[in-house]
Structure formats: structure tokens, C-alpha cells
Motif scaffolding. Structure first.
Motif, PDB file in Angstrom:
ATOM      1  N   PRO A  89       0.811  -1.225   0.000  1.00  0.00           N
ATOM      2  CA  PRO A  89       0.000   0.000   0.000  1.00  0.00           C
ATOM      3  C   PRO A  89       0.842   1.271   0.000  1.00  0.00           C
ATOM      4  O   PRO A  89       0.393   2.304  -0.492  1.00  0.00           O
ATOM      5  N   ARG A  90       2.081   1.199   0.556  1.00  0.00           N
ATOM      6  CA  ARG A  90       2.917   2.401   0.562  1.00  0.00           C
ATOM      7  C   ARG A  90       3.295   2.837  -0.848  1.00  0.00           C
ATOM      8  O   ARG A  90       3.540   4.020  -1.085  1.00  0.00           O
ATOM      9  N   LEU A  91       3.342   1.867  -1.758  1.00  0.00           N
ATOM     10  CA  LEU A  91       3.696   2.210  -3.136  1.00  0.00           C
ATOM     11  C   LEU A  91       2.675   3.148  -3.766  1.00  0.00           C
ATOM     12  O   LEU A  91       3.019   3.931  -4.660  1.00  0.00           O
ATOM     13  N   THR A  92       1.421   3.062  -3.314  1.00  0.00           N
ATOM     14  CA  THR A  92       0.407   3.960  -3.872  1.00  0.00           C
ATOM     15  C   THR A  92       0.756   5.412  -3.571  1.00  0.00           C
ATOM     16  O   THR A  92       0.587   6.292  -4.422  1.00  0.00           O
ATOM     17  N   LEU A  93       1.258   5.653  -2.360  1.00  0.00           N
ATOM     18  CA  LEU A  93       1.678   7.007  -2.005  1.00  0.00           C
ATOM     19  C   LEU A  93       2.944   7.400  -2.754  1.00  0.00           C
ATOM     20  O   LEU A  93       3.061   8.527  -3.253  1.00  0.00           O
ATOM     21  N   ILE A  94       3.878   6.458  -2.864  1.00  0.00           N
ATOM     22  CA  ILE A  94       5.128   6.743  -3.574  1.00  0.00           C
ATOM     23  C   ILE A  94       4.866   7.059  -5.035  1.00  0.00           C
ATOM     24  O   ILE A  94       5.537   7.912  -5.644  1.00  0.00           O
ATOM     25  N   LEU A  95       3.875   6.400  -5.623  1.00  0.00           N
ATOM     26  CA  LEU A  95       3.554   6.636  -7.028  1.00  0.00           C
ATOM     27  C   LEU A  95       2.776   7.925  -7.246  1.00  0.00           C
ATOM     28  O   LEU A  95       2.988   8.629  -8.233  1.00  0.00           O
ATOM     29  N   SER A  96       1.868   8.223  -6.315  1.00  0.00           N
ATOM     30  CA  SER A  96       0.973   9.364  -6.530  1.00  0.00           C
ATOM     31  C   SER A  96       1.597  10.701  -6.135  1.00  0.00           C
ATOM     32  O   SER A  96       1.337  11.722  -6.786  1.00  0.00           O
ATOM     33  N   ALA A  97       2.417  10.708  -5.088  1.00  0.00           N
ATOM     34  CA  ALA A  97       2.983  11.969  -4.603  1.00  0.00           C
ATOM     35  C   ALA A  97       3.808  12.709  -5.667  1.00  0.00           C
ATOM     36  O   ALA A  97       3.619  13.923  -5.857  1.00  0.00           O
ATOM     37  N   PRO A  98       4.715  12.040  -6.403  1.00  0.00           N
ATOM     38  CA  PRO A  98       5.485  12.775  -7.411  1.00  0.00           C
ATOM     39  C   PRO A  98       4.623  13.378  -8.513  1.00  0.00           C
ATOM     40  O   PRO A  98       4.967  14.429  -9.072  1.00  0.00           O
ATOM     41  N   LEU A  99       3.495  12.729  -8.818  1.00  0.00           N
ATOM     42  CA  LEU A  99       2.630  13.245  -9.879  1.00  0.00           C
ATOM     43  C   LEU A  99       2.044  14.603  -9.502  1.00  0.00           C
ATOM     44  O   LEU A  99       1.832  15.460 -10.372  1.00  0.00           O
ATOM     45  N   ILE A 100       1.786  14.782  -8.217  1.00  0.00           N
ATOM     46  CA  ILE A 100       1.257  16.071  -7.768  1.00  0.00           C
ATOM     47  C   ILE A 100       2.271  17.180  -8.029  1.00  0.00           C
ATOM     48  O   ILE A 100       1.927  18.243  -8.558  1.00  0.00           O
ATOM     49  N   PHE A 101       3.514  16.915  -7.711  1.00  0.00           N
ATOM     50  CA  PHE A 101       4.552  17.926  -7.921  1.00  0.00           C
ATOM     51  C   PHE A 101       4.812  18.158  -9.408  1.00  0.00           C
ATOM     52  O   PHE A 101       5.023  19.296  -9.846  1.00  0.00           O
ATOM     53  N   ILE A 102       4.789  17.078 -10.190  1.00  0.00           N
ATOM     54  CA  ILE A 102       4.977  17.227 -11.639  1.00  0.00           C
ATOM     55  C   ILE A 102       3.861  18.077 -12.232  1.00  0.00           C
ATOM     56  O   ILE A 102       4.098  18.970 -13.056  1.00  0.00           O
ATOM     57  N   ALA A 103       2.623  17.799 -11.796  1.00  0.00           N
ATOM     58  CA  ALA A 103       1.492  18.581 -12.300  1.00  0.00           C
ATOM     59  C   ALA A 103       1.603  20.042 -11.872  1.00  0.00           C
ATOM     60  O   ALA A 103       1.339  20.955 -12.678  1.00  0.00           O
ATOM     61  N   MET A 104       2.004  20.276 -10.640  1.00  0.00           N
ATOM     62  CA  MET A 104       2.136  21.656 -10.164  1.00  0.00           C
ATOM     63  C   MET A 104       3.185  22.425 -10.965  1.00  0.00           C
ATOM     64  O   MET A 104       2.975  23.578 -11.336  1.00  0.00           O
TER      65      MET A 104
END
Length: 212
Positions: A89-104
Motif C-alpha cells: 500500500p505504501r507504493l500507492t503514495l510513492i507513485l501518486s505523490a510525485p505526480l502532484i509535484f509534476i502537475a504543479m
């Protein structure tokens, strides 16, 4: 929730191979949404005008881009479910968190010059970046991958659907007729390209016969 519970039940019963096959089939179904997205993208202006009025027609290019992002989000949801089921389940956070910064970063760089269209482009692009990343993680964890044959057939059907949607201009009620006809053509394209197995066709016939 249904997909997650199905995976969990199969894993508890020691049916990991069957769970992997369901995951692969589910990702295959998501690829089947690509021609639909292409059709909607090609007819975006007509769809927006039909449901929201002529005043909202300038939003059609945004809708045409965001529909692709929606398909990517479905793939992300499926992949994240598989990752969570695989006890990571931690991988879901590891995968999603960088996308937020990339989008920003993308919004910061593109919106000042390209406005709303740029924002839609970044949203769709970051969504697909996330989808591809999630697919690769799923492959690493469970050694399953969306069928390349389905991807190729979906891309071909998508090109046809987009071309028909663009080259067949209609208005009003006829937009619904147009979308229905193109949807049938997409299905027939899959049949001609032998996307469906004999057992899948038999199951579909059985389902239709029960309904009729």
C-alpha cells in the motif's frame, strides 16, 4: 471496492494465478476505452454544444483533452488496486505523490502562456505518466501487463473512430445517433481484428439471449 475484494478473496484462497488473470483482463478492458475516448474527443464540440449550449463551445478543446486523462485515471485506479492487493500500500503514495509535484510544475510553467488549454494538457499528460508508471510497477510486482495486441487494435480502432467523428459533422439529436453508429463500428472493428476469443463471443451471445 469490488475489484479489491475480489483480489483479496482470491489471494486468501491461494488463487493468485486467477487473481493475476483478472488483473490482466481488467487492464485490457481499460484499453478498450481508448477508441471511445478518441470518438468523444473528435466530437467534443458537438457533444458540448448539445448538452450545455452554444455558449460553452469554447470549452470543447478542454473536454477533448480531459477525456484522455479520464481513461488514464481509470487505469491508475485499477493498477493502484492491484498494488494495494499485492501488500504494497505504501507504493500507492510513492507513485501518486510525485505526480502532484509534476502537475504543479507543469501548471506553473504552462498556464501563464496557454491558459485553460495548457492546464488541461498538463492534467491529461500527468495522468498518463502516472498510468504508465503504475503499469510498470504492477508488472514488477505481479508480472502482468496489458496485452500489446489489444493496445494495437485499440489504437487502430481509435484512429478510425476519431476520423469518423471529425469527418462526419452533425448537430442536435443526430450527435447521439452519430456516437451510437461509431460505437457499433468500434465493436465491429474489434470483431474483425479478432480481439475477442470464441469463449468471450459465446458468453456475450448467452448474455444477450437471456436478456431477450
Amino acid at each position: 471496492p469490488l475489484l479489491f475484494s475480489t483480489f483479496r478473496r482470491m489471494q486468501s484462497a491461494g488463487e493468485e494465478d486467477q487473481a493475476k488473470e483478472i488483473g490482466r483482463v481488467t487492464m485490457r478492458m481499460v484499453l478498450g476505452l481508448l477508441p471511445i475516448a478518441a470518438m468523444v474527443s473528435g466530437a467534443a464540440s458537438e457533444i458540448v454544444t448539445l448538452f450545455f449550449g452554444q455558449a460553452f463551445e469554447p470549452a470543447a478543446p478542454l473536454f477533448a483533452l480531459l477525456i484522455w486523462g479520464a481513461v488514464a485515471f481509470v487505469m491508475i485506479s485499477v493498477a493502484m488496486t492491484i498494488v494495494t492487493t499485492a501488500a504494497h500500500p505504501r507504493l500507492t503514495l510513492i507513485l501518486s505523490a510525485p505526480l502532484i509535484f509534476i502537475a504543479m510544475i507543469g501548471y506553473w510553467a504552462i498556464i501563464p502562456t496557454h491558459g485553460a488549454f495548457g492546464a488541461a494538457f498538463v492534467t491529461a499528460g500527468s495522468s498518463w505518466l502516472g498510468a504508465v508508471s503504475c503499469i510498470l510497477v504492477v508488472y514488477r510486482l505481479w508480472s502482468i501487463f496489458p496485452p500489446m495486441g489489444t493496445l494495437a487494435r485499440s489504437l487502430l480502432a481509435g484512429v478510425m473512430a476519431y476520423a469518423l467523428a471529425v469527418l462526419w459533422p452533425v448537430a442536435g439529436f443526430w450527435v447521439l445517433v452519430k456516437l451510437s453508429v461509431i460505437s457499433v463500428i468500434i465493436l465491429l472493428t474489434y470483431l474483425v481484428l479478432r480481439e475477442f476469443s470464441a469463449s468471450e463471443i459465446a458468453q456475450a451471445r448467452s448474455f444477450v439471449s437471456r436478456r431477450t
